[in-house]
Design an enzyme around this catalytic site. Structure first.
Site, short mmCIF file in Angstrom:
data_model
loop_
_atom_site.label_atom_id
_atom_site.label_comp_id
_atom_site.label_asym_id
_atom_site.label_seq_id
_atom_site.Cartn_x
_atom_site.Cartn_y
_atom_site.Cartn_z
N SER A 229 -33.36 22.15 -6.80
CA SER A 229 -34.02 21.93 -8.08
C SER A 229 -35.22 22.83 -8.27
O SER A 229 -36.04 22.98 -7.37
CB SER A 229 -34.46 20.47 -8.19
OG SER A 229 -35.15 20.25 -9.40
N ASP A 230 -35.30 23.41 -9.45
CA ASP A 230 -36.52 24.08 -9.86
C ASP A 230 -37.60 23.03 -10.04
O ASP A 230 -37.30 21.88 -10.38
CB ASP A 230 -36.26 24.85 -11.16
CG ASP A 230 -37.46 25.67 -11.58
OD1 ASP A 230 -38.03 26.36 -10.73
OD2 ASP A 230 -37.81 25.62 -12.78
N LYS A 231 -38.85 23.40 -9.80
CA LYS A 231 -39.94 22.42 -9.93
C LYS A 231 -40.40 22.27 -11.37
O LYS A 231 -40.36 21.19 -11.96
CB LYS A 231 -41.13 22.83 -9.06
CG LYS A 231 -42.33 21.87 -9.18
CD LYS A 231 -43.51 22.33 -8.36
CE LYS A 231 -44.20 23.53 -9.00
NZ LYS A 231 -44.90 23.15 -10.27
N THR B 160 -38.52 20.57 -14.46
CA THR B 160 -37.33 19.85 -14.01
C THR B 160 -37.73 18.62 -13.22
O THR B 160 -37.40 17.49 -13.58
CB THR B 160 -36.44 20.76 -13.15
OG1 THR B 160 -36.15 21.96 -13.88
CG2 THR B 160 -35.14 20.07 -12.79
#
Length: 906
Positions: free
Chosen positions: A340-342, A345
Site C-alpha cells: 500500500s502507498d501511504k 491511501t
C-alpha cells in the site's frame, strides 16, 4: 547555432545525464543553448531529429481479434471438431447447436471482459497542451509537443510543467509532485547544483513533466522531452508490464488440458474397441464418439464462471469497489500481500496539527483532516481552555493564522478543503479549532517562503499593535531568535529545551513548523530580511502529520486475521513512514528499508528483504515495481494500492492493482484491476471477503458440474464397451450441460460466505481447484449418477420401453439428480440442510426455472422433434425425484463418513 545531439541517447536510465548535479551554465553549454533560447530554425531542426514532446501510442487489437481469442481454449476446440464432424455426416441440427454453444461462450467472455488498455492514453492526457517559451529572446506560446531539449520554458502558478527541465532564475517556486514521488507536501525548488546522488523526490533543481506549479515563478531549460521524461519512463514501464494470469485462469486452463487429454485418449481407445471388436458401423461409432466428446466437455463451465464472477463484480460495485477485469474477483480471495502507498491511501492526505510545543508545555490537538472540529487540551485536562490563562498559545495561533497565504473552504457536499499548501492549510484549521475572538488585522508587506531561507514573514497591525510574524523551519527560526515567549513574558531562549522536545516530536514521525514574532514601530509598512535579524521572540512549534485513516487501522487488523501481510511502500521519509505504520498497527518492532538500500540489493537479496520488511520509504516507481516482482517471486499473490502516476507500473504488475477512485489519477485507475470509489482502505478487506466467497462458490460449481459430465461420459463409454445403444444423443447431452447445469449452477453463485471465512489463511494459489478430495467427490458422484442411469435403463428395457422413451427418462432423471446434488454442494463437508433454504432465495428460483425448462423440452412438439424426446407421465417424475433423493442422502452419508475419518486422524 551548431548542430547538437546531446540528449538522444539518454532516454532509458533514471536521472540520465545527471542534470541535477550540473550547474546551470554546464547544462546550457551541453545543450548548446542560452537564456535567450533557441532560434525557431534550430528548434525545428531538433524537433525533426528527436521527435515531438509526446508519449508514444500503442496500437490496440481490433475487436474481431479480441473476440476470436475467446475461442482459444482446448475445450472449445473439441466442440468445434465435433461441429465439423456432424456437418460432414449431415446432422445439421447438431452442428448448429454445437456451434451456437461455442459462440455463446465466446460472446459472454468478450462482453464481460474489458481488456481495453486505456492507461497509456490516460497518461498521454497528463501532458501539458501548451507551453510558454523563449526563442531568440522573444517570449511566445507554443504547442507543448513542439518543445525540444534546449528550449527555455517560463513557469508560473497554475502551470503544468510541459517537459523535464533544469530550473534557473527561481523565485519562491513550489511544485506539487505527489503524482510522481508520493510526497504529500509541495516541494520548494532552487537553481543550485546538487553535489551528490539524489532520488527523484530530492532533485529539487529539476521540474518534471506533468507536475503542477503551486506558487512562485521560474524559468527552466528543457533537458528531456516525450519518452525520455520521468513521465515517459513510467509510460514505458506500463507498456513493458505484461498481463499476469490469475490463479483461477491457470487452474481452469490446466483442468481443460487434462480433460482434453482424457477425452482424446478415451476416444482413440473406444474407436479401436468399437470398430475392431464390436464391429460398430463407422458412422454410428463416429456419432457415439462425438457424443462422448460433447458429454465429457463441461462446455457450460466458462459461461458459469463468467456469470459467477459478474455477480461478484456487481456485489463489489454496490460495496464501492469497481472491478475492471472479471478474474480479479477470485484473485482477491487468494491475495496474500497488500503493498500500500501511504499518502492518501493509508492516510488522509490532509495535514493535521496534532500538537503545539510552547515554552510553557505541550498542547494536544484533536481531530482529523481539514475539518475544523476537535478540542485543544493541555495537561490531559479535557475542559475547554480558558484563553485568559493561555496567552502564549493564543499568540502562536495568531502568528500562524495571519502569516499564512492559504484559505479553508467547504463545498456543497460539506467536505472541507484547502486552497494553498497543505501545511499552511493545517494551520488555518488549527486557528478555526481554537475559535478565538476575531482580531482586527491589517496586513502590509511580506517575504514569501523560499526553500533557500526556509521561512515566510509578514508585517501587520493586530488590534492596533504593529508586529512582524515569522513562520518556517524550527532550526532556522531558533538561530534567528534570542528570546522565547512564556506566560510571564519574553525570557532568554532555552535552546536545550527546544532541541530536546523537538527531538521527541520528530521520533513520533511528525513534521514541525515554528513561529516567532516581534513588535516593530508603526511608521514603516515594508519588510526586508534585515528586519528579522534582531529582536525576534520564539513562540513555539507545531507538530503536524498526515493522519492515518481510522478505517484503515481496522482493515489492517482484519487483513492480519485473514493471514494477509500489509506492506507500506511510500516516497515519504523513513521516520514518518515507520511512525504512521506503528499507528496503523502494522507491527511493533518496525524498521524502514529505503530506496537507496533497495537499489543496492540484487534481485535474489531483494526476494528475502521484501518478506522481512513491512515499510519501504523514499521509493521510486522502479523500486515499487521491483518489490512487487520480488514478492511474486516468493510465490505471493500481491495486491498493490496507489493513487499517483508513480504507482501505475506496479499496479499493473501486481496480481491485483487497486486504485483510489477519488484522489487517484486516471492513469492509475486505468492501470488497475480494481478502483475504490470511496478511497477507503477497509473496502479492500471487504473485497477480499467477497473474493473468498466467490472462489468458494466457484469451487462448489466445479464440483457440481464435473460429476454430471463424468456420468454422461461413463454412460457412453460403457455402452460402447457393451456394444449397446448409446443412452443419450449429442443434443440431449448439450441440453443437459447448457440449459439445466447452467441454470442450477446459477443458484450456487448466490451462496453466502461460510462462517470463519476471514479467519483462515489465503489459499495456495498454485493448488489445483481439483485437489484430492475434489477428485474423489467427482468420481463418487459421477459413479452414483452412472449407476442410477444404467439401473433405470435396464429396468425400462425389461419393461419393453422404446429407445426415445428410455432416453427421455434417463435425461430427466439425470437432470433431477443434478438438482438434488446441487443442495449437497452448498456445504463441502457439513450437512447441507444446515445452510437453511431461506439464506439463498435463488434455490427456489432455479428450481422453478428448471421445471419450466424440462416441461419445455419434454412436452413442446417442436422441442420433442429437435431433441428426440417424448412426453412423460407424472409417475416418471416421481421415479426421477425418488432417485434424486437417494443421490442426495448417499452424498450426505459420504460427508458423514469423511468427517468422522478426519476426526479420527486428529
Amino acid at each position: 547555432m551548431t548542430t547538437m545531439h546531446p540528449t538522444e541517447h539518454k532516454a532509458s536510465e533514471p536521472g540520465a545525464g545527471g542534470w541535477y548535479r550540473k550547474s546551470v551554465q554546464q547544462t546550457m553549454t551541453e545543450l548548446q543553448t542560452s537564456p535567450a533560447g533557441l532560434s525557431p530554425d534550430e528548434a525545428g531542426a531538433r524537433l525533426a531529429r528527436v521527435g515531438p514532446n509526446a508519449l508514444p501510442a500503442r496500437d490496440s487489437d481490433p475487436l474481431w481479434l479480441r473476440f476470436m481469442r475467446h475461442f482459444n481454449d482446448v475445450l472449445i476446440y473439441i466442440l468445434l471438431v465435433a461441429a465439423v464432424a456432424t456437418a460432414l455426416m449431415g446432422h445439421w441440427t447438431d452442428t448448429v447447436v454445437i456451434l451456437l454453444v461455442a459462440v455463446i461462450n465466446a460472446g459472454i467472455g468478450f462482453f464481460q471482459e474489458n481488456k481495453a488498455e486505456k492507461s497509456l492514453a490516460a497518461l498521454r492526457g497528463m501532458l501539458s497542451s501548451s507551453a510558454h517559451v523563449v526563442r531568440s529572446g522573444r517570449k511566445m506560446e507554443v504547442d507543448a509537443s513542439a518543445l525540444v531539449p534546449g528550449d527555455i520554458v517560463v513557469l508560473k502558478p497554475g502551470d503544468k510543467i510541459p517537459a523535464d527541465v533544469r530550473l534557473f532564475d527561481v523565485h519562491h517556486l513550489q511544485v506539487e509532485e505527489s503524482m510522481l514521488t508520493g510526497e504529500s507536501l509541495t516541494v520548494g525548488k532552487h537553481a543550485d547544483a546538487l553535489d551528490k546522488d539524489a532520488l527523484l523526490a530530492d532533485r529539487i533543481n529539476l521540474g518534471f513533466s506533468g507536475t503542477n506549479v503551486s506558487s512562485g515563478n521560474a524559468r527552466g531549460v528543457v533537458i528531456e522531452t516525450g519518452a525520455a521524461t520521468e513521465l515517459g519512463r513510467i509510460n514505458r514501464m506500463i507498456s513493458n508490464v505484461g498481463e499476469s494470469e490469475t490463479p483461477l485462469l491457470r487452474q481452469i486452463a490446466q483442468l481443460g488440458k487434462r480433460i482434453f487429454q482424457l477425452i482424446v485418449g478415451m476416444m482413440l481407445a473406444l474407436f479401436v474397441i468399437g470398430f475392431f471388436w464390436h464391429d460398430y458401423p463407422f458412422g454410428e461409432l463416429l456419432l457415439s464418439l462425438i457424443s462422448l466428446a460433447v458429454a465429457s466437455v463441461p462446455e457450460g463451465l466458462p459461461a458459469i464462471v463468467s456469470i459467477i464472477l459478474s455477480l461478484g463484480v456487481q456485489r463489489m460495485a454496490r460495496n464501492k469497489a469497481i472491478i475492471r477485469k472479471l478474474p480479479t474477483v477470485e484473485t482477491l480471495g487468494a491475495m496474500s500481500v497488500i503493498c500500500s502507498d501511504k499518502t492518501g491511501t493509508l492516510t488522509m492526505n490532509e495535514m493535521t496539527v496534532k500538537g503545539v510545543l510552547l515554552a510553557d508545555g505541550i498542547y494536544s490537538v484533536e481531530g482529523q483532516s481539514y475539518e475544523p472540529r476537535g478540542r485543544i487540551t493541555f495537561g490531559g485536562v479535557s475542559e475547554p481552555l480558558d484563553w485568559s490563562r493561555h496567552g502564549t498559545l493564543e499568540a502562536f495561533i495568531h502568528a500562524v493564522d495571519i502569516c499564512n497565504d492559504s484559505s479553508l473552504q467547504r463545498n456543497d457536499e460539506g467536505r472541507w478543503s484547502v486552497v494553498g499548501g497543505p501545511t499552511e492549510g493545517a494551520l488555518k484549521v488549527l486557528a478555526r479549532k481554537a475559535d478565538l475572538a476575531e482580531a482586527e488585522v491589517r496586513k502590509f508587506g511580506k517575504i514569501p517562503f523560499d526553500s533557500a531561507y526556509k521561512y515566510m514573514a509578514r508585517r501587520c497591525d493586530v488590534d492596533g499593535q504593529s508586529l512582524i510574524y515569522l513562520k518556517g523551519a524550527p532550526d532556522v527560526l531558533l538561530r534567528m531568535c534570542q528570546q522565547q515567549l512564556t506566560a510571564a513574558g519574553a525570557e532568554p531562549l532555552d535552546r536545550e529545551y527546544w532541541e530536546r522536545e523537538m527531538s521527541h516530536i520528530a521520533s513520533q514521525g511528525l513534521r514541525m513548523l515554528a513561529a516567532a514574532y516581534k513588535p516593530v514601530p508603526a511608521q514603516n509598512e515594508a519588510i526586508d530580511h534585515e528586519d528579522l535579524q534582531q529582536g525576534m521572540i520564539f513562540l513555539g512549534v507545531a507538530g503536524l502529520m498526515d493522519p492515518p485513516r481510522p478505517e484503515a487501522i481496522d482493515a489492517i487488523a482484519m487483513c492480519k486475521r485473514a493471514g494477509i501481510q500489509v506492506k507500506m511502500i511510500t516516497g515519504d521519509h523513513p521516520d514518518t513512514a515507520v511512525a504512521i505504520a506503528g499507528m496503523l498497527g502494522m507491527g511493533d518492532d518496525l524498521r524502514a528499508m529505503t530506496g537507496q538500500e533497495l537499489e543496492q540489493a540484487d534481485d535474489e537479496q531483494l526476494r528475502s528483504l521484501a518478506m522481512q520488511y513491512s515499510v519501504f520509504a523514499r521509493t521510486s516507481p522502479e523500486h515499487k515495481l521491483r518489490l512487487v516482482r520480488a514478492l511474486q517471486a516468493n510465490q505471493q499473490v500481491v495486491g498493490m494500492t496507489g493513487d499517483g502516476v508513480n504507482d501505475a507500473p506496479a499496479l499493473k504488475q501486481a496480481d491485483v492493482g487497486i486504485a483510489m477512485g477519488i484522489k487517484g489519477t486516471e492513469v492509475t485507475k486505468e492501470a488497475a484491476d480494481m478502483v475504490l470509489t470511496d478511497d477507503n482502505f477497509s473496502t479492500i478487506a471487504n473485497a477480499v471477503r467477497e473474493g473468498r466467497r466467490v472462489y468458494d462458490n466457484l469451487k462448489k460449481t466445479v464440483l457440481f458440474v464435473l460429476p454430471t459430465n463424468m456420468a454422461q461420459g461413463l454412460l457412453i463409454v460403457m455402452a460402447i464397451l457393451a456394444g449397446t445403444v448409446i443412452p443419450l444423443s449429442p443434443l440431449q447431452i448439450l441440453w443437459m450441460n447448457m440449459a439445466t447445469s447452467t441454470t442450477l449452477s446459477f443458484a450456487l453463485a448466490f451462496e453466502p460466505g461460510e462462517p470463519g471465512m476471514m479467519r483462515r489463511p489465503p489459499r495456495n494459489a498454485r493448488e489445483s481447484i481439483l485437489n484430492g478430495f475434489a477428485v474423489w467427490r467427482v468420481l463418487y458422484v459421477g459413479g452414483l449418477l452412472t449407476a442410477a442411469a444404467f439401473l433405470l435403463e435396464a429396468w425400462m428395457l425389461s419393461n419393453g420401453q422404446d429407445t426415445e422413451h428410455i432416453r427421455t427418462m434417463i435425461l430427466h432423471t439425470l437432470v433431477t439428480a443434478q438438482w438434488a446434488y446441487m443442495f449437497n454442494c452448498r456445504l463441502q463437508d457439513q450437512f447441507s440442510l444446515n445452510a437453511g433454504l431461506l439464506r439463498n432465495a435463488a434455490l427456489l428460483t432455479v428450481t422453478f426455472a428448471l421445471i419450466l425448462l424440462q416441461c419445455f423440452v419434454i412436452y413442446v412438439p417442436f422441442m420433442q422433434s429437435a431433441f428426440h424426446t417424448v412426453a412423460l407421465p407424472f409417475s416418471s417424475w416421481l421415479i426421477s425425484l425418488g432417485i434424486g433423493v437417494l443421490v442426495f442422502f448417499a452424498v450426505e452419508l459420504e460427508k458423514l463418513v469423511i468427517r468422522r475419518w478426519k476426526a479420527s486422524r486428529g
